[in-house]
Design an enzyme around this catalytic site. Structure first.
Site, mmCIF file in Angstrom:
data_model
loop_
_atom_site.group_PDB
_atom_site.id
_atom_site.type_symbol
_atom_site.label_atom_id
_atom_site.label_comp_id
_atom_site.label_asym_id
_atom_site.label_seq_id
_atom_site.Cartn_x
_atom_site.Cartn_y
_atom_site.Cartn_z
ATOM 1 N N GLU A 85 0.850 -1.215 0.000
ATOM 2 C CA GLU A 85 0.000 0.000 0.000
ATOM 3 C C GLU A 85 0.876 1.253 0.000
ATOM 4 O OE1 GLU A 85 -3.357 -0.144 2.691
ATOM 5 O OE2 GLU A 85 -3.516 2.035 2.660
ATOM 6 N N LYS A 280 -7.779 -1.425 11.033
ATOM 7 C CA LYS A 280 -7.101 -1.784 9.777
ATOM 8 C C LYS A 280 -5.880 -0.873 9.589
ATOM 9 C CE LYS A 280 -6.372 -1.802 5.146
ATOM 10 N NZ LYS A 280 -5.484 -0.923 4.384
ATOM 11 N N ASP A 296 4.118 -14.851 11.419
ATOM 12 C CA ASP A 296 2.855 -15.341 10.871
ATOM 13 C C ASP A 296 1.790 -14.248 11.016
ATOM 14 O OD1 ASP A 296 0.425 -16.586 10.429
ATOM 15 O OD2 ASP A 296 0.979 -18.435 11.465
ATOM 16 N N HIS A 393 -2.655 10.246 0.569
ATOM 17 C CA HIS A 393 -2.740 8.898 0.011
ATOM 18 C C HIS A 393 -2.576 8.945 -1.505
ATOM 19 C CE1 HIS A 393 -3.830 4.702 0.052
ATOM 20 N NE2 HIS A 393 -4.625 4.938 -0.990
HETATM 21 C C1 MEV Z 1 -6.068 2.818 4.907
HETATM 22 O O1 MEV Z 1 -5.274 1.730 4.528
HETATM 23 C C2 MEV Z 1 -6.158 2.926 6.404
HETATM 24 C C3 MEV Z 1 -7.090 4.019 6.936
HETATM 25 O O2 MEV Z 1 -8.392 3.835 6.414
HETATM 26 C C4 MEV Z 1 -7.093 3.877 8.454
HETATM 27 C C5 MEV Z 1 -8.113 4.766 9.150
HETATM 28 O O3 MEV Z 1 -9.153 5.096 8.568
HETATM 29 O O4 MEV Z 1 -7.854 5.078 10.326
HETATM 30 C C6 MEV Z 1 -6.616 5.359 6.522
#
Ligand code: MEV
Length: 437
Positions: A85, A280, A296, A393
């Site tokens: 990513e 995530k 792992d 991003h």
């Molecule tokens: C993207 O990989 C992760 C985010 O969505 C985490 C979040 O929203 O805190 C930017």
């Protein structure tokens, strides 16, 4: 033509590749060529990779990035991260730098216990089973002595065995619930070997036990396996700083930033849809280091998410609050990691990553991984409550979009310059390529 095959695993690698490309691809030579591009030139290195798994036909690459400037418990680190990513490594670097000038990250190991279970059925009275277990408990432990001797010398081994009555969940269902200390190894093989031995001993002792024989009772082992839920193998990472030092942009004071940040974490605590995405973001950092260090990541993922739901509702793994005039941001993670065994001595890049980290022991690695998670979470929430996530991003994603458009080196250079001051979107990049042929 049927695409089924008998004895595929017995074919040579070249035969496998021939079969797979001829059966499944329109342009078999091209499909073959792609695979050969992703094979290592050095036969020895390639063989090492091929031997990791069954039916290996190529290597599947992920970029290995590094994030310098981490200060953890006063020590400087550059952290290796294997991830696809675009913005993750950049975000880690940004957080590392931000916190390095504010005291760095602090960590604490809260426990290192791992769990394994023998699930079995017993159709007699619970009291009979309890007294049998009490009598035989030491014999069960002793039956593993040759398996555990090395581990005991390193300070680990079986910590405890408990009998658990689970017959309220499923008729006749009981468990032997074991806790282990596996020191610097993740311990999956060690734990599973001990469990299988104990299960065997348990069953055979039961078969000779008079009180069971009298009533024709027996123990039926259903399965013996470690648990990837490790709430007592826990690490905490933390950053803190006075509100006056928390100003991240000229548009927001430290206190405003802290309040909005804390609010966003409250939302992630109460609202599962947000909690999953919040966590995530944490796992972006965690997995990248877990993969780079040959651990792992599926085990870590499963355990972490179970922990996030431990109170019955899926919730944020991190917390933020004010303590006096200090902003505090913490993350607790269950992490079962190893720095010996597994891939750690076998995969050249894993060895390299370990050396980059100063050859940590398992506890140090737990601390580093938790810090990577906290740093990543800070960067994400910081963007979300200030500029929004897309700005940074998409900037990082620009090269991917350019590559999708098969941009030339010259177009890439011009685009990188142009998008320093323009918003990156897929269509904006398409337009740019069209107008800069
Ligand atoms: C993207 O990989 C992760 C985010 O969505 C985490 C979040 O929203 O805190 C930017």
């Amino acid at each position: 033509m049927s695409k089924k095959i008998e004895g595929f695993s017995k074919l040579s690698k070249a035969e496998k590749i021939n079969w797979i490309t001829q059966m499944h691809f329109e342009d078999a030579p091209k499909a073959k060529e792609i695979l050969s591009t992703y094979n290592h030139n050095d036969e020895k290195v390639q063989k090492r990779h091929d031997e990791f798994i069954e039916n290996s036909i190529a290597n599947f690459y992920l970029p290995l990035g590094v994030a310098p400037n981490f200060v953890i418990n006063g020590k400087e680190y550059t952290i290796p991260m294997a991830i696809e990513e675009s913005s993750v490594v950049a975000a880690a670097c940004k957080s590392a730098k931000f916190w390095a000038s504010r005291g760095g990250f602090k960590t604490q190991i809260l426990g290192t216990q791992k769990i394994g279970q023998i699930h079995f059925l017993f159709d007699g009275k619970t009291e009979l089973l309890q007294s049998f277990f009490k009598q035989k408990k030491q014999l069960l432990i002793d039956s593993t002595s040759s398996l555990t001797s090395n581990m005991r010398q390193r300070g680990g081994g079986i910590l405890e065995i408990e009998l658990k009555d689970k017959s309220d969940l499923i008729e006749d269902y009981y468990q032997l619930h074991l806790s282990f200390e596996t020191v610097d190894s993740m311990g999956a093989n060690f734990i599973n070997s001990c469990l299988e031995q104990i299960a065997k001993t348990f069953q055979s002792l039961a078969a000779d036990h008079d009180n069971f024989l009298k009533e024709q009772l027996s123990i039926e082992v259903i399965m013996s396996i470690l648990s990837n839920y490790v709430p007592q193998c826990l690490v905490q990472a933390e950053v803190r700083c006075p509100l006056g030092k928390l100003e991240v942009s000229s548009e927001m004071s430290g206190i405003q930033f802290a309040q909005k940040f804390i609010r966003s974490l409250e939302i992630a605590q109460k609202e599962p849809y947000r909690a999953v995405t919040h966590n995530k973001g944490i796992m972006n950092g965690v997995d990248a280091v877990v993969i780079a260090t040959g651990n792992d990541f599926r085990a870590v993922e499963a355990g972490v998410h179970a922990y996030a739901a431990r109170e019955g509702v899926y919730s944020s793994l991190s917390h933020a609050f004010l303590e006096g005039d200090e902003f505090v941001f913490q993350l607790k993670l269950p992490l079962s990691l190893g720095t010996v065994g597994g891939l750690t001595q076998l995969h050249p890049l894993v060895k390299w990553s370990m050396e980059l980290l100063g050859n940590p022991n398992a506890k140090n690695l737990m601390e580093i991984v938790a810090v990577a998670g906290l740093a990543q979470n800070f960067a994400a929430v910081r963007s979300l409550i200030t500029s929004g996530i897309q700005k940074g991003h998409m900037k990082m994603h620009l090269l991917n979009i350019l590559n999708q458009h098969q941009a030339t080196v010259d177009q890439k250079e011009k685009a990188l310059e142009f998008f320093k001051t323009h918003t990156v979107t897929f269509s904006a990049v398409s337009d740019f390529i069209k107008s800069n042929p």
